[in-house]
Design an enzyme around this catalytic site. Structure first.
Site, PDB file in Angstrom:
ATOM      1  N   GLU A 105      59.920  39.279   6.812  1.00 47.29           N
ATOM      2  CA  GLU A 105      58.539  39.189   7.246  1.00 47.29           C
ATOM      3  C   GLU A 105      58.420  39.299   8.751  1.00 47.29           C
ATOM      4  OE1 GLU A 105      57.065  34.991   6.797  1.00 47.29           O
ATOM      5  OE2 GLU A 105      58.855  34.944   5.571  1.00 47.29           O
ATOM      6  N   CYS A 108      57.804  30.683  10.589  1.00 53.26           N
ATOM      7  CA  CYS A 108      59.072  31.275  10.169  1.00 53.26           C
ATOM      8  C   CYS A 108      59.399  31.146   8.693  1.00 53.26           C
ATOM      9  CB  CYS A 108      60.191  30.552  10.904  1.00 53.26           C
ATOM     10  SG  CYS A 108      60.474  31.198  12.495  1.00 53.26           S
TER      11      CYS A 108
HETATM   12  N1  SAH Z   1      66.746  31.436  15.250  1.00 52.92           N
HETATM   13  C1  SAH Z   1      66.012  31.559  16.463  1.00 52.92           C
HETATM   14  C2  SAH Z   1      64.702  32.329  16.337  1.00 52.92           C
HETATM   15  C3  SAH Z   1      63.825  32.087  15.137  1.00 52.92           C
HETATM   16  S1  SAH Z   1      62.744  30.735  15.063  1.00 52.92           S
HETATM   17  C4  SAH Z   1      65.784  30.210  17.068  1.00 52.92           C
HETATM   18  O1  SAH Z   1      66.187  29.220  16.491  1.00 52.92           O
HETATM   19  O2  SAH Z   1      65.260  30.139  18.169  1.00 52.92           O
HETATM   20  C5  SAH Z   1      61.525  30.856  16.296  1.00 52.92           C
HETATM   21  C6  SAH Z   1      61.070  29.472  16.762  1.00 52.92           C
HETATM   22  O3  SAH Z   1      60.262  28.789  15.779  1.00 52.92           O
HETATM   23  C7  SAH Z   1      62.229  28.553  17.053  1.00 52.92           C
HETATM   24  O4  SAH Z   1      61.956  27.853  18.244  1.00 52.92           O
HETATM   25  C8  SAH Z   1      62.206  27.617  15.852  1.00 52.92           C
HETATM   26  O5  SAH Z   1      62.872  26.428  16.141  1.00 52.92           O
HETATM   27  C9  SAH Z   1      60.733  27.468  15.631  1.00 52.92           C
HETATM   28  N2  SAH Z   1      60.320  26.990  14.321  1.00 52.92           N
HETATM   29  C10 SAH Z   1      60.893  27.212  13.116  1.00 52.92           C
HETATM   30  N3  SAH Z   1      60.200  26.616  12.147  1.00 52.92           N
HETATM   31  C11 SAH Z   1      59.165  26.009  12.737  1.00 52.92           C
HETATM   32  C12 SAH Z   1      58.081  25.217  12.263  1.00 52.92           C
HETATM   33  N4  SAH Z   1      57.953  24.942  10.964  1.00 52.92           N
HETATM   34  N5  SAH Z   1      57.183  24.744  13.153  1.00 52.92           N
HETATM   35  C13 SAH Z   1      57.321  25.021  14.475  1.00 52.92           C
HETATM   36  N6  SAH Z   1      58.299  25.761  14.987  1.00 52.92           N
HETATM   37  C14 SAH Z   1      59.229  26.238  14.133  1.00 52.92           C
END
Ligand code: SAH
Length: 348
Positions: free
Chosen positions: A88, A335
């Site tokens: 996605e 995400c």
């Molecule tokens: N794997 C990478 C990039 C993908 S996630 C990373 O960890 O940075 C992109 C961002 O969204 C990251 O900062 C992650 O921690 C955050 N994220 C993931 N799920 C989330 C959620 N449910 N609420 C808020 N931020 C979230």
């Protein structure tokens, strides 16, 4: 799966066309066609060359399967890959242009407790062309062209997957997307978010791709970080900060931290103070966001008032910070939410 032609750089494509016995000017036609999102069978080249491609390469490695549009204009795309896997992406509209969030892996193996992308573990890495293909497909969907007529102007590697867990393909993608003869998005308009694989962050500092390096911090001590991010056991916050400093030294680019505010976990004013102490004097910026609660997870978002207070406290302590508004919440903007709900629906 066959090979992905869109993995190739412009130079590699030119060599391939030479190998196929075609005239050099065909390389330009093929390259422009691919960058405009044409499937291989639609490339404006002789049938023999199309047959040469068809035997070895995927017709259309990334196809838009579904599009959802939120009230705020944010669009979410569900893409189908040639092997049937789904990924996605999100397109956010801002005054300065359109930012597309792309995935780098199908699933993820980092195991962060708040994230939907990692629920089913890692399925596989995306190839460079499959990462590029998401942008090309959306650009085409919006009737954008190349360079000055692009519909997608900014890219963030913040979709499903950990970019530095798929290092080679991600770097290859970055070289291809920044190629000024092709889509030509400048590194300055690209952000890469990592959960903090400090060894890869250091390696990346030497690649000569001065993008906006973003680290998902989400905690102020290693112990607290390990509660929500298993990767904290492999790399400490000190390792991460030192890799960030090295990145700045090599590229001159300031770096960013993502900090998702989780009620009862990391969002008290004491956490803001500790975060400020950790980052004081460093050339960085903090992006706060309220957790986007995922239904498979028990963690809750900090409320708006707590988030504002946290932001104020950081600013008072001299830290550059913003509280980002959550976009596209009504379409499963966080995400991995869309893929997770699609898989669940189709299982029933
Ligand atoms: N794997 C990478 C990039 C993908 S996630 C990373 O960890 O940075 C992109 C961002 O969204 C990251 O900062 C992650 O921690 C955050 N994220 C993931 N799920 C989330 C959620 N449910 N609420 C808020 N931020 C979230």
């Amino acid at each position: 799966m066959k090979e992905v032609l869109q993995d190739a750089s412009r130079e590699e494509l030119a060599r391939l066309i030479q190998e196929a016995g075609e005239k050099p000017f065909r390389a330009r036609q093929v390259y422009e066609g691919l960058m405009h999102g044409q499937p291989l069978s639609a490339l404006p080249v002789p049938a023999a060359l199309r047959a040469f491609f068809a035997a070895r390469f995927e017709e259309e490695p990334v196809r838009i399967e579904q599009v959802f549009t939120a009230k705020d204009g944010t669009r979410k795309f569900l893409f189908a890959l040639a092997d049937g896997n789904l990924i996605e992406g999100v397109l956010m509209q801002y005054d300065y242009g359109n930012t597309q969030c792309v995935s780098t892996q199908v699933g993820c193996r980092m195991g962060c407790k708040f994230c939907a992308s990692t629920l089913g573990g890692l399925v596989r890495n995306l190839t460079a062309g499959e990462i590029l293909g998401q942008i090309v497909a959306v650009n085409r969907f919006l009737r954008g062209g190349l360079r000055d007529r692009r519909a997608v102007t900014n890219v963030v590697l913040m979709g499903s997957g950990e970019p530095f867990d798929n290092y080679e393909n991600v770097v290859r993608f970055l070289r291809n997307i920044t190629d000024a003869e092709g889509i030509g998005i400048s590194a300055r308009n690209i952000s890469l978010s990592t959960c903090g694989l400090a060894d890869k962050m250091r390696r990346f500092a030497g690649e000569g791709i001065p993008l906006n390096l973003t680290v998902s911090l989400h905690a102020v001590t290693d112990e607290e970080r390990a509660r929500t991010m298993p990767v904290a056991k492999a790399f400490s916050i000190a390792d991460i900060l030192s890799a960030c400093a090295y990145y700045f030294e090599r590229t001159g680019r300031r770096y960013l931290f993502e900090y998702s505010l989780i009620a009862g976990e990391n969002a008290d004013l004491a956490h803001a103070d500790a975060l400020a102490a950790l980052l004081r004097g460093r050339p960085c910026h903090v992006n706060l966001i309220r957790l986007n609660a995922v239904k498979e997870r028990s963690l809750l978002a900090a409320d708006e008032r707590m988030a504002q207070a946290f932001l104020q406290r950081l600013k008072e302590r001299g830290i550059s910070a913003t509280l980002r508004r959550s976009m596209g919440a009504d379409i499963g903007g966080a995400c991995g939410q869309l893929r997770a709900s699609y898989l669940e629906k189709n299982r029933k």
